[in-house]
Design a protein around this motif. Structure first.
Motif, PDB file in Angstrom:
ATOM      1  N   PHE A 115       0.842  -1.211   0.000  1.00 55.60           N
ATOM      2  CA  PHE A 115       0.000   0.000   0.000  1.00 55.60           C
ATOM      3  C   PHE A 115       0.877   1.261   0.000  1.00 55.60           C
ATOM      4  O   PHE A 115       0.579   2.228   0.687  1.00 55.60           O
ATOM      5  CB  PHE A 115      -0.945  -0.021   1.211  1.00 55.60           C
ATOM      6  CG  PHE A 115      -1.990  -1.100   1.105  1.00 55.60           C
ATOM      7  CD1 PHE A 115      -3.074  -0.962   0.256  1.00 55.60           C
ATOM      8  CD2 PHE A 115      -1.881  -2.269   1.847  1.00 55.60           C
ATOM      9  CE1 PHE A 115      -4.037  -1.962   0.134  1.00 55.60           C
ATOM     10  CE2 PHE A 115      -2.839  -3.277   1.737  1.00 55.60           C
ATOM     11  CZ  PHE A 115      -3.919  -3.124   0.876  1.00 55.60           C
ATOM     12  N   ARG A 163      -9.680   1.936   0.958  1.00 59.31           N
ATOM     13  CA  ARG A 163      -8.638   1.478   0.036  1.00 59.31           C
ATOM     14  C   ARG A 163      -9.292   0.864  -1.202  1.00 59.31           C
ATOM     15  O   ARG A 163     -10.507   0.652  -1.224  1.00 59.31           O
ATOM     16  CB  ARG A 163      -7.726   0.456   0.722  1.00 59.31           C
ATOM     17  CG  ARG A 163      -8.446  -0.823   1.106  1.00 59.31           C
ATOM     18  CD  ARG A 163      -7.477  -1.845   1.676  1.00 59.31           C
ATOM     19  NE  ARG A 163      -8.201  -3.030   2.105  1.00 59.31           N
ATOM     20  CZ  ARG A 163      -7.654  -4.053   2.742  1.00 59.31           C
ATOM     21  NH1 ARG A 163      -6.375  -4.032   3.035  1.00 59.31           N
ATOM     22  NH2 ARG A 163      -8.373  -5.095   3.094  1.00 59.31           N
ATOM     23  N   ASN A 203      -3.002  -6.148  -4.741  1.00 62.33           N
ATOM     24  CA  ASN A 203      -3.294  -6.892  -3.514  1.00 62.33           C
ATOM     25  C   ASN A 203      -4.743  -7.333  -3.520  1.00 62.33           C
ATOM     26  O   ASN A 203      -5.637  -6.519  -3.750  1.00 62.33           O
ATOM     27  CB  ASN A 203      -3.059  -6.022  -2.276  1.00 62.33           C
ATOM     28  CG  ASN A 203      -3.151  -6.835  -0.997  1.00 62.33           C
ATOM     29  OD1 ASN A 203      -2.354  -7.759  -0.793  1.00 62.33           O
ATOM     30  ND2 ASN A 203      -4.126  -6.549  -0.161  1.00 62.33           N
ATOM     31  N   GLU A 204      -4.965  -8.607  -3.309  1.00 69.63           N
ATOM     32  CA  GLU A 204      -6.337  -9.131  -3.250  1.00 69.63           C
ATOM     33  C   GLU A 204      -7.225  -8.428  -4.281  1.00 69.63           C
ATOM     34  O   GLU A 204      -8.212  -7.773  -3.938  1.00 69.63           O
ATOM     35  CB  GLU A 204      -6.917  -8.992  -1.843  1.00 69.63           C
ATOM     36  CG  GLU A 204      -6.261  -9.919  -0.849  1.00 69.63           C
ATOM     37  CD  GLU A 204      -6.985  -9.983   0.500  1.00 69.63           C
ATOM     38  OE1 GLU A 204      -7.813  -9.104   0.784  1.00 69.63           O
ATOM     39  OE2 GLU A 204      -6.717 -10.925   1.255  1.00 69.63           O
ATOM     40  N   ASN A 264      -2.190 -12.329  -4.694  1.00 69.79           N
ATOM     41  CA  ASN A 264      -2.834 -13.107  -3.631  1.00 69.79           C
ATOM     42  C   ASN A 264      -4.326 -13.284  -3.885  1.00 69.79           C
ATOM     43  O   ASN A 264      -5.081 -12.332  -3.894  1.00 69.79           O
ATOM     44  CB  ASN A 264      -2.544 -12.523  -2.241  1.00 69.79           C
ATOM     45  CG  ASN A 264      -2.609 -11.008  -2.162  1.00 69.79           C
ATOM     46  OD1 ASN A 264      -2.646 -10.304  -3.174  1.00 69.79           O
ATOM     47  ND2 ASN A 264      -2.660 -10.489  -0.963  1.00 69.79           N
ATOM     48  N   ASP A 309      -4.749 -16.010   0.347  1.00 71.53           N
ATOM     49  CA  ASP A 309      -4.955 -15.419   1.673  1.00 71.53           C
ATOM     50  C   ASP A 309      -6.108 -16.175   2.304  1.00 71.53           C
ATOM     51  O   ASP A 309      -7.128 -16.417   1.646  1.00 71.53           O
ATOM     52  CB  ASP A 309      -5.353 -13.939   1.563  1.00 71.53           C
ATOM     53  CG  ASP A 309      -4.226 -13.082   0.999  1.00 71.53           C
ATOM     54  OD1 ASP A 309      -3.116 -13.600   0.794  1.00 71.53           O
ATOM     55  OD2 ASP A 309      -4.474 -11.874   0.786  1.00 71.53           O
ATOM     56  N   GLU A 343      -1.216 -14.682   3.145  1.00 67.29           N
ATOM     57  CA  GLU A 343      -1.709 -14.049   4.373  1.00 67.29           C
ATOM     58  C   GLU A 343      -2.556 -15.026   5.147  1.00 67.29           C
ATOM     59  O   GLU A 343      -3.365 -15.756   4.574  1.00 67.29           O
ATOM     60  CB  GLU A 343      -2.633 -12.856   4.059  1.00 67.29           C
ATOM     61  CG  GLU A 343      -1.998 -11.653   3.449  1.00 67.29           C
ATOM     62  CD  GLU A 343      -3.031 -10.541   3.223  1.00 67.29           C
ATOM     63  OE1 GLU A 343      -4.062 -10.519   3.924  1.00 67.29           O
ATOM     64  OE2 GLU A 343      -2.808  -9.728   2.329  1.00 67.29           O
ATOM     65  N   TRP A 398     -11.963  -7.464  11.624  1.00 70.44           N
ATOM     66  CA  TRP A 398     -13.078  -7.128  10.740  1.00 70.44           C
ATOM     67  C   TRP A 398     -14.316  -7.970  10.958  1.00 70.44           C
ATOM     68  O   TRP A 398     -15.255  -7.931  10.171  1.00 70.44           O
ATOM     69  CB  TRP A 398     -12.631  -7.174   9.276  1.00 70.44           C
ATOM     70  CG  TRP A 398     -11.713  -8.305   8.916  1.00 70.44           C
ATOM     71  CD1 TRP A 398     -10.347  -8.225   8.808  1.00 70.44           C
ATOM     72  CD2 TRP A 398     -12.048  -9.672   8.649  1.00 70.44           C
ATOM     73  NE1 TRP A 398      -9.819  -9.461   8.480  1.00 70.44           N
ATOM     74  CE2 TRP A 398     -10.847 -10.362   8.380  1.00 70.44           C
ATOM     75  CE3 TRP A 398     -13.247 -10.385   8.610  1.00 70.44           C
ATOM     76  CZ2 TRP A 398     -10.801 -11.720   8.078  1.00 70.44           C
ATOM     77  CZ3 TRP A 398     -13.216 -11.750   8.314  1.00 70.44           C
ATOM     78  CH2 TRP A 398     -11.994 -12.390   8.049  1.00 70.44           C
ATOM     79  N   HIS A 453      -5.693  -5.706  14.537  1.00 71.25           N
ATOM     80  CA  HIS A 453      -5.459  -6.978  13.826  1.00 71.25           C
ATOM     81  C   HIS A 453      -4.115  -7.518  14.296  1.00 71.25           C
ATOM     82  O   HIS A 453      -3.130  -6.794  14.333  1.00 71.25           O
ATOM     83  CB  HIS A 453      -5.427  -6.709  12.320  1.00 71.25           C
ATOM     84  CG  HIS A 453      -5.477  -7.932  11.462  1.00 71.25           C
ATOM     85  ND1 HIS A 453      -4.469  -8.869  11.438  1.00 71.25           N
ATOM     86  CD2 HIS A 453      -6.420  -8.364  10.599  1.00 71.25           C
ATOM     87  CE1 HIS A 453      -4.799  -9.827  10.576  1.00 71.25           C
ATOM     88  NE2 HIS A 453      -5.982  -9.547  10.061  1.00 71.25           N
TER      89      HIS A 453
HETATM   90  C1  GAL Z   1      -6.578  -8.779   3.664  1.00 69.50           C
HETATM   91  C2  GAL Z   1      -5.662  -7.727   3.083  1.00 69.50           C
HETATM   92  C3  GAL Z   1      -4.655  -7.213   4.079  1.00 69.50           C
HETATM   93  C4  GAL Z   1      -5.298  -6.985   5.425  1.00 69.50           C
HETATM   94  C5  GAL Z   1      -5.939  -8.275   5.882  1.00 69.50           C
HETATM   95  C6  GAL Z   1      -6.571  -8.181   7.243  1.00 69.50           C
HETATM   96  O1  GAL Z   1      -7.818  -8.710   3.052  1.00 69.50           O
HETATM   97  O2  GAL Z   1      -5.004  -8.184   1.950  1.00 69.50           O
HETATM   98  O3  GAL Z   1      -4.101  -6.014   3.575  1.00 69.50           O
HETATM   99  O4  GAL Z   1      -6.267  -5.998   5.293  1.00 69.50           O
HETATM  100  O5  GAL Z   1      -6.933  -8.650   4.981  1.00 69.50           O
HETATM  101  O6  GAL Z   1      -7.159  -9.392   7.635  1.00 69.50           O
END
Ligand code: GAL
Length: 662
Positions: A54, A120, A158-159, A258, A283, A316, A324, A367
């Motif tokens: 980021f 984001r 990313n994702e 990812n 992830d 991840e 979240w 987190h």
């Molecule tokens: C993913 C993301 C990360 C972070 C993570 C938190 O969705 O790629 O940047 O936000 O979740 O669990």
């Protein structure tokens, strides 16, 4: 399927290893913290970090003016510390100067609302303007860092699609039309496929076609399905655009991005996306609930199969709580290692987390990370360092793929998308849940299974499960017919075989595409109301759905409903068979039904009876992973092999033993 490329070695003569690390966001921290980071990374056994995910706003603070200084420095420090860099292209989130100058790159939801900056990923997948700026940055990153010895792989964006997959903007409308022209060639073909004679929807010009924006009532189902296909493809195309620049400038550095094979994330058809990366990354975050561990195994399994049996990269997951969910629980002792090793059991050769150091500020400060707010003197960091040691011991596994199972569960994005659309017999149907229930039942029985895309070669499987295989194009129908007539055993559930690729119903009675194969015919669906149940003669209880089945051929009835009508059928076809389960049984109800079908297919558990249901067995070549699915210790008797991790006699609560079998 992906080719078998893996990370570029960052040291001469580097020996095989399982990679270990995290997303690393040093720009969130003062310079003096970086040295401490590298020291602690080495203590934890970190081998790789993903950098600059980021960082666009920090790397290009104003248009066209790059500031590489901090990134130059941290890459050198990491390299000197023996830590490889999975370098992001930094395009995941556009900087404020770009969205201010070009608000027309911001996505628009189905109600026409702009998705503003402040979070984001506020960019349209099909915006030519966004693409121009983003690809400019990719090129600059590749030229500056692509030949640096620390760079082991490229991490595109990313994702992709995490927040912006469904964009209903004018850019999306234009790109959707182009995609449709390519798919259908003519407007006549599109009108036919979309069934536009219905509700006066006939199109006489491509320009009239829109994404399925907020409508007075159910938008055209095939338009909705095509928009899902298009949206997945649009991001794929964006992925390829970044990848092609990276391949052009740094052909020796493999490119990945990812994926999110997890939970109910369904918008990206990753079975198709896998073709576009040099190796698959995923992830995964566990969601709470009874099947949390089964879902982790299911996703890891599917990821391994999407990767074509090649090693894949767990990009991840979390060391402990996420931030979240409504309530975010810390992991229990043993879970950090068990979760990571379950991914390894299914073919992951890299175990990474979000993120290295837990943030102090921003939306993700609660987190977990590898290095928590409490610092290195913490249970999380000690578990992290212990896992680093474990992964070092497991280094010989590198490159050893998953060993295929004898049972396959078909997983098909088209069926996922189509079966859950609106205006159906019930809106309670959950595709992934049904597939997961069959997987859970197999885990209970101690039988290994592969979760495979519908296009996979089925010939090696003794039993194939097709949960809610709703969309069955002619070719798939022929493959399933051939599989069964070749001696394979198939079991399909309710709402399978109903429509073709255009979401048009096969006529003459359900389940049209599978009717002859199954030897049954259904005139009307009979879904159940919430709370309504359908007891079966075999003692199990159905919910959600039932069918009024007529047996048309030589199918036998394995179980009936209370009124004596068939609920589960099976038709023998030569040495193969085709079975049908017309209701939702859940894992406990599926297990006995599957038990019988497995027996008829000649497939048994590879686990001693006492361990079935308590442990999961996953196999990578000569290595057997035994994962404790319970919170109790489990005595390991009747298993062969020398323990290379854990004990060969006693599995700790939530523990994992890895056995090497000669
Ligand atoms: C993913 C993301 C990360 C972070 C993570 C938190 O969705 O790629 O940047 O936000 O979740 O669990």
């Amino acid at each position: 399927m992906t080719t078998a490329r893996w990370l570029r070695p960052t040291r001469p003569g580097q020996s095989p290893r399982l990679e270990y690390g995290a997303d690393y966001n040093p720009e969130q921290w003062p310079r003096e913290v970086w040295d401490e980071d590298i020291r602690a990374m080495r203590e934890a056994g970190v081998t790789v970090v993903s950098l600059a995910i980021f960082s666009w706003a920090r790397l290009e603070p104003t248009e066209g003016r790059y500031d590489w200084s901090w990134l130059d420095e941290i890459i050198e420090l990491l390299h000197a510390g023996g830590i490889a860099v999975d370098l992001a292209t930094a395009t995941a989130s556009p900087p404020p100067w770009l969205t201010t100058k070009h608000p027309e790159i911001l996505p628009v939801d189905r109600e026409g609302r702009t998705i503003w900056p402040g979070g984001r990923q506020q960019w349209r997948p099909t915006s030519p303007i966004f693409r121009r700026y983003a690809l400019g940055l990719v090129r600059a990153m590749a030229e500056r860092y692509g030949h640096h010895p620390a760079v082991t792989a490229w991490h595109v964006s990313n994702e992709l699609g995490c927040h912006n997959v469904y964009d209903f903007s004018d850019d999306a409308a234009a790109a959707f039309r182009t995609w449709l022209e390519k798919r259908y060639g003519t407007l006549d073909a599109l009108n036919e496929a979309w069934g536009t004679s219905f509700w006066s929807q006939h199109y006489s010009d491509w320009a009239q076609i829109l994404p399925p924006r907020l409508a007075a009532t159910h938008p055209n189902p095939t338009q909705q399905l095509d928009f899902k296909r298009f949206s997945s493809d649009a991001l794929r195309e964006y992925l390829r655009a970044e990848r092609d620049i990276l391949h052009e400038i740094t052909p020796d550095v493999p490119v990945t991005t990812n994926f999110m094979v997890m939970g109910e994330t369904k918008a990206m058809d990753y079975a198709a996306w896998a073709e576009d990366v040099d190796f698959v990354s995923n992830d995964h975050y566990r969601l709470p609930g009874e099947q949390t561990l089964d879902e982790l195994s299911f996703s890891a399994n599917l990821t391994g199969n999407i990767a074509g049996g090649n090693p894949w990269f767990l990009m991840e997951h979390s060391t402990s709580a996420v931030n979240w969910q409504p309530v975010n629980l810390a992991k229990l002792p043993g879970e950090l290692s068990r979760d990571a090793l379950t991914h390894v059991a299914h073919g992951a050769d890299a175990v990474c987390y979000f993120q290295w150091r837990q943030s102090r500020a921003g939306a993700e400060k609660y987190h977990s990370g590898m290095l928590p707010h409490a610092g290195t003197d913490s249970a999380v960091f000690r578990s992290v360092a212990e896992l680093g040691e474990t992964l070092k011991r497991l280094a010989p596994l590198q490159g050893t793929g998953r060993t295929p199972a004898r049972v396959a569960i078909l997983f098909d994005w088209d069926s996922w998308w189509a079966s859950e659309q609106d205006s159906h017999p019930t809106d309670r149907l959950r595709y992934k849940q049904e597939a997961l229930d069959w997987y859970s039942a197999l885990l209970k029985l101690g039988v290994r299974a592969d979760v495979v895309p519908a296009a996979a070669d089925l010939s090696g499987y003794g039993l194939v499960v097709a949960p809610i295989l709703h969309v069955v194009p002619q070719q798939l129908r022929e493959r399933l017919d051939a599989y069964v007539s070749g001696g394979g055993h198939l079991v399909a559930t309710y709402f399978s075989g109903i429509v073709d690729q255009d979401d048009h119903v096969y006529l003459g009675g359900y389940p049209g595409a599978l009717r002859d194969l199954l030897g049954i015919r259904i005139e009307e669906f009979a879904p159940l109301l919430d709370g309504e149940t359908a007891p079966l003669s075999n003692g199990t209880v159905g919910t959600l759905w039932t069918d009024k089945i007529q047996v048309t051929g030589d199918a036998e009835v394995l179980a009936t409903y209370k009124d004596g009508e068939p609920a589960i059928t099976r038709r023998a076809v030569g040495t193969g068979s085709a079975a049908y389960v017309s209701t939702r049984l859940g894992p406990d109800g599926i297990a006995p039904v599957l038990g019988d079908l497995l027996e008829q297919a000649g497939i048994g558990s590879e686990l001693p009876a006492g361990l079935r249901g308590k442990v999961e067995l996953a196999v990578r070549g000569e290595y057997a992973f035994v994962v404790n699915r319970t919170a109790e210790p489990v005595e390991l008797t009747g298993l062969e092999g020398e323990a290379v991790h854990g004990s060969a006699e006693l599995l700790e609560p939530r523990g994992v033993t890895v056995l090497r079998r000669a």
